[in-house]
Design a protein around this motif. Structure first.
Motif, PDB file in Angstrom:
ATOM      1  N   VAL A 191      14.674  68.217  28.426  1.00  0.00           N
ATOM      2  CA  VAL A 191      15.424  69.471  28.557  1.00  0.00           C
ATOM      3  C   VAL A 191      14.584  70.650  28.085  1.00  0.00           C
ATOM      4  O   VAL A 191      14.578  71.725  28.713  1.00  0.00           O
ATOM      5  N   TRP A 192      13.879  70.465  27.002  1.00  0.00           N
ATOM      6  CA  TRP A 192      13.026  71.530  26.466  1.00  0.00           C
ATOM      7  C   TRP A 192      11.943  71.913  27.474  1.00  0.00           C
ATOM      8  O   TRP A 192      11.690  73.097  27.730  1.00  0.00           O
ATOM      9  N   ALA A 193      11.293  70.920  28.062  1.00  0.00           N
ATOM     10  CA  ALA A 193      10.251  71.200  29.055  1.00  0.00           C
ATOM     11  C   ALA A 193      10.825  71.922  30.270  1.00  0.00           C
ATOM     12  O   ALA A 193      10.210  72.858  30.807  1.00  0.00           O
ATOM     13  N   GLY A 194      12.005  71.486  30.715  1.00  0.00           N
ATOM     14  CA  GLY A 194      12.638  72.158  31.848  1.00  0.00           C
ATOM     15  C   GLY A 194      12.991  73.602  31.550  1.00  0.00           C
ATOM     16  O   GLY A 194      12.801  74.493  32.394  1.00  0.00           O
ATOM     17  N   LEU A 195      13.511  73.857  30.354  1.00  0.00           N
ATOM     18  CA  LEU A 195      13.857  75.231  29.981  1.00  0.00           C
ATOM     19  C   LEU A 195      12.606  76.100  29.848  1.00  0.00           C
ATOM     20  O   LEU A 195      12.631  77.295  30.184  1.00  0.00           O
ATOM     21  N   ILE A 196      11.518  75.535  29.370  1.00  0.00           N
ATOM     22  CA  ILE A 196      10.267  76.299  29.273  1.00  0.00           C
ATOM     23  C   ILE A 196       9.799  76.732  30.664  1.00  0.00           C
ATOM     24  O   ILE A 196       9.405  77.888  30.893  1.00  0.00           O
ATOM     25  N   LEU A 197       9.855  75.812  31.635  1.00  0.00           N
ATOM     26  CA  LEU A 197       9.464  76.161  33.009  1.00  0.00           C
ATOM     27  C   LEU A 197      10.395  77.213  33.593  1.00  0.00           C
ATOM     28  O   LEU A 197       9.946  78.166  34.260  1.00  0.00           O
ATOM     29  N   LEU A 198      11.693  77.070  33.356  1.00  0.00           N
ATOM     30  CA  LEU A 198      12.654  78.022  33.896  1.00  0.00           C
ATOM     31  C   LEU A 198      12.454  79.413  33.305  1.00  0.00           C
ATOM     32  O   LEU A 198      12.371  80.420  34.043  1.00  0.00           O
ATOM     33  N   PHE A 199      12.385  79.503  31.976  1.00  0.00           N
ATOM     34  CA  PHE A 199      12.206  80.805  31.340  1.00  0.00           C
ATOM     35  C   PHE A 199      10.841  81.412  31.673  1.00  0.00           C
ATOM     36  O   PHE A 199      10.711  82.645  31.766  1.00  0.00           O
ATOM     37  N   ALA A 200       9.836  80.566  31.833  1.00  0.00           N
ATOM     38  CA  ALA A 200       8.516  81.085  32.208  1.00  0.00           C
ATOM     39  C   ALA A 200       8.548  81.721  33.595  1.00  0.00           C
ATOM     40  O   ALA A 200       7.938  82.782  33.822  1.00  0.00           O
ATOM     41  N   TYR A 201       9.273  81.100  34.524  1.00  0.00           N
ATOM     42  CA  TYR A 201       9.363  81.685  35.862  1.00  0.00           C
ATOM     43  C   TYR A 201      10.167  82.976  35.841  1.00  0.00           C
ATOM     44  O   TYR A 201       9.822  83.948  36.529  1.00  0.00           O
ATOM     45  N   TRP A 202      11.238  83.004  35.067  1.00  0.00           N
ATOM     46  CA  TRP A 202      12.001  84.252  34.930  1.00  0.00           C
ATOM     47  C   TRP A 202      11.138  85.345  34.310  1.00  0.00           C
ATOM     48  O   TRP A 202      11.166  86.498  34.767  1.00  0.00           O
ATOM     49  N   PHE A 203      10.427  85.005  33.246  1.00  0.00           N
ATOM     50  CA  PHE A 203       9.592  86.000  32.568  1.00  0.00           C
ATOM     51  C   PHE A 203       8.511  86.534  33.517  1.00  0.00           C
ATOM     52  O   PHE A 203       8.226  87.738  33.547  1.00  0.00           O
ATOM     53  N   ARG A 204       7.908  85.657  34.273  1.00  0.00           N
ATOM     54  CA  ARG A 204       6.873  86.062  35.236  1.00  0.00           C
ATOM     55  C   ARG A 204       7.447  87.000  36.286  1.00  0.00           C
ATOM     56  O   ARG A 204       6.816  88.006  36.647  1.00  0.00           O
ATOM     57  N   SER A 205       8.632  86.718  36.777  1.00  0.00           N
ATOM     58  CA  SER A 205       9.233  87.566  37.810  1.00  0.00           C
ATOM     59  C   SER A 205       9.664  88.919  37.260  1.00  0.00           C
ATOM     60  O   SER A 205       9.590  89.938  37.964  1.00  0.00           O
TER      61      SER A 205
END
Length: 470
Positions: A191-205
Motif C-alpha cells: 500500500v505504501w509503494a502504491g501511494l508513493i507512485l500515486l502521489f508522485a504522479y499527482w505531484f508531477r502533474s
C-alpha cells in the motif's frame, strides 16, 4: 454475482484510467488534444467509464437482493426478487451517486479546455486532460474490493458464519484480519509503494505547467510570470517542466518518511497540498507498520510457556553450580584455607537467598509454567480422556440399566410404606459412575470451575483411582 461485478468494474475502470494517463502523457509530448490518437484514447475511456458505472450499479442491485434474502430468512418477510432502479436509488442513493461520480466522470472525445490560475505570484496553466487524468486515478479504490472479495472467499460457509455470529463480514473485518497476520508487513509495504507512485504522479502533474507546451493557446502564457517564476524570498528562476518520474518518486518517498527533501521544493499550492497528503499518509502507515512489527515480534502463550520451561532448566543447572560454590566456600572456611577473590565477595546470607530462589525456580511443576489458556486446554483434554474412560467403564458395567432396575423394584413393591432396595457396593459404583457421566455430558460451568480448582497432582490421583476402580 457481487464478486464478478466488482471484478468487471475494477478491470474496465483500470483500463479507462490507463487511457486517461496515456492522453495526459501525449499532451505533455506536444500532441494535439483533438488528434486521432488522443481522441481514440478518450473514446476508449468513455466506453470503459460507462461499463464501470453499470457494474457498480449491478453491485448495489445484488446487495439489495441479498439484504432482502437475509430479512426473509431471519424475520420471515416476504421475499421480493424484483429490484428496480428506484429501489436501488432509495436504498443506497448517496453511495451510488458518489461512486457514479468518481467512476463515471471523464473527458469525452472532442472536449478539451485550459485552466489557468495565479499561484504564489506565478501563472500556471493545466490542461483538461491532466485534470481529468488525476480524477480518474481515484478509481483505484475499486482494487480494494477485489482484495476484500478474495479474503472473504477463503472463509468457508461465509453467510452461515455471519448469520450465526451476527458479525458483518465486510471491509472492516477484512482490514483487521489482514493487519493481524504475519503478512501484514507485506500488505502495508505494498500500500505504501502504491501511494508513493500515486502521489508522485499527482505531484508531477501539478508542478508542470501547460504554458511550456507548444499546443497551449492561453494568451496569458506570454506574460513574464508564466515562464519565469519566483518563490517568496527567493530569486527569480526560469520555469522548466520536469517530466522525469523518478525525481518525483524520490521526493514523495522522502516526504512520506519525514526525511530531508533536498533540493526539491513545491512551487504551486496544489503540489504543496499533494506533498502534505503524502506526508500524512506516511505517518499513518508508519504507525501501522510499527504496530504490525510489534505484534509479529510478541511471544504468544505457547512461546511464553517455552521461555518459562527454559528458565526452569537453566535454574536446575545453576542450582548445581551454586551448591558446589557454597560447599566449596564452607569447606575452605571450615579448614581455614584462604578464600578466592570470588568467594570473599560472597556473603552467606546472600548465597542462601540466592539458593532458595534458584531452588524455587528449578523445582517448579511443569503445569505451573503454562499460561491460563494452556492450562484450560490441558484440563479440557484431561476431562475428555476421563470422560472417554468413564463411558468405557459404563459400557462394561451396563450402567444404562440402573434406572430400569429401580423402576422394576418400584413395580414389585408389595408393602404400603416405600422401601428403597438396599444397594450393594456394585450398585453404588454403578450409580456413582452414571451420575459422573451425566454431569460431564452436561458440561456445567460449576463442574468446570470445581475442576480448575484441583491441582494437577490431585487430578492425576483421581484418574489413578478410576483406573483402580475399573
Amino acid at each position: 454475482e457481487v464478486q464478478r461485478s466488482n471484478c468487471y468494474a475494477a478491470s474496465v475502470a483500470m483500463l479507462g484510467m490507463l487511457c486517461a494517463i496515456a492522453q495526459n502523457e501525449l499532451i505533455f509530448r506536444t500532441y494535439e488534444p483533438n488528434s486521432v490518437t488522443v481522441s481514440a484514447l478518450k473514446l476508449c475511456n468513455t466506453v470503459c467509464s460507462m461499463v464501470a458505472v453499470y457494474c457498480v450499479y449491478r453491485v448495489h442491485w445484488v446487495q439489495i437482493l441479498l439484504s432482502r434474502l437475509r430479512d426473509h430468512i431471519d424475520r420471515g418477510l416476504l421475499l421480493q426478487t424484483e429490484v428496480g432502479f428506484g429501489d436501488v436509488l432509495a436504498t443506497s442513493r448517496n453511495m451510488l451517486i458518489l461512486e457514479t461520480f468518481v467512476v463515471g466522470l471523464h473527458l469525452p472525445p472532442g472536449c478539451t479546455f485550459e485552466f489557468g490560475t495565479t499561484t504564489l505570484q506565478n501563472y500556471v496553466v493545466y490542461r483538461a486532460e491532466t485534470l481529468f487524468c488525476l480524477w480518474n486515478t481515484l478509481r483505484l479504490y475499486l482494487l480494494w474490493r477485489l482484495v476484500r472479495d478474495r479474503a472473504l472467499n477463503s472463509i468457508p460457509q461465509l453467510f452461515t458464519i455471519a448469520h450465526f455470529t451476527e458479525v458483518r463480514l465486510g471491509s472492516s473485518y477484512v482490514t483487521k484480519r489482514l493487519l493481524k497476520s504475519w503478512a501484514s508487513i507485506f500488505y502495508l509495504a505494498t500500500v505504501w509503494a502504491g501511494l508513493i507512485l500515486l502521489f508522485a504522479y499527482w505531484f508531477r502533474s501539478m508542478e508542470n505547467t501547460a504554458c511550456l507546451i507548444e499546443t497551449t493557446k492561453d494568451s496569458h502564457c506570454q506574460q513574464h510570470n508564466a515562464r519565469f517564476w519566483s518563490l517568496v524570498g527567493d530569486e527569480e528562476f526560469e520555469k522548466v517542466n520536469d517530466l522525469y518520474m523518478w525525481n518525483h518518486i524520490w521526493l514523495i518517498f522522502i516526504v512520506s518518511t519525514k526525511g530531508n527533501n533536498g533540493a526539491f521544493r513545491p512551487t504551486t499550492h496544489s503540489s504543496r497540498f499533494v506533498a502534505a497528503c503524502a506526508s500524512t499518509c506516511g505517518i499513518i502507515l508508519t504507525s501501522f507498520l510499527t504496530a504490525a512489527l510489534a505484534q509479529a515480534l510478541t511471544f504468544n502463550a505457547q512461546e511464553d510457556s517455552t521461555n518459562l520451561v527454559i528458565r526452569r532448566e537453566r535454574a536446575r543447572f545453576d542450582l548445581k553450580i551454586h551448591a558446589v560454590n557454597m560447599i566449596s566456600r564452607w569447606y575452605r572456611v571450615k579448614t581455614r584455607r584462604p578464600l578466592s577473590t570470588k568467594q570473599r565477595g560472597m556473603l552467606r546470607s546472600d548465597m542462601i537467598k540466592r539458593l532458595v530462589e534458584i531452588r524455587r525456580q528449578a523445582l517448579g511443576d511443569l503445569d505451573d509454567l503454562l499460561g491460563p489458556s494452556d492450562k484450560i486446554d490441558k484440563l479440557n483434554l484431561r476431562t475428555k480422556r476421563m470422560e472417554f474412560a468413564l463411558y468405557h467403564l459404563a459400557s462394561e458395567h451396563n450402567v444404562e440399566t440402573v434406572t430400569e432396575f429401580y423402576a422394576n423394584q418400584e413395580k414389585e413393591k408389595t408393602i404400603t410404606a416405600p422401601q428403597m432396595p438396599r444397594q450393594t457396593d456394585e450398585d453404588m459404583d454403578r450409580h456413582s459412575v452414571q451420575e459422573t457421566v451425566v454431569r460431564m455430558r452436561r458440561g456445567s460451568i460449576a463442574t468446570i470451575r470445581d475442576s480448575t480448582a484441583l491441582s494437577p497432582s490431585r487430578v492425576a490421583s483421581r484418574s489413578n483411582s478410576i483406573d483402580e476402580g475399573e
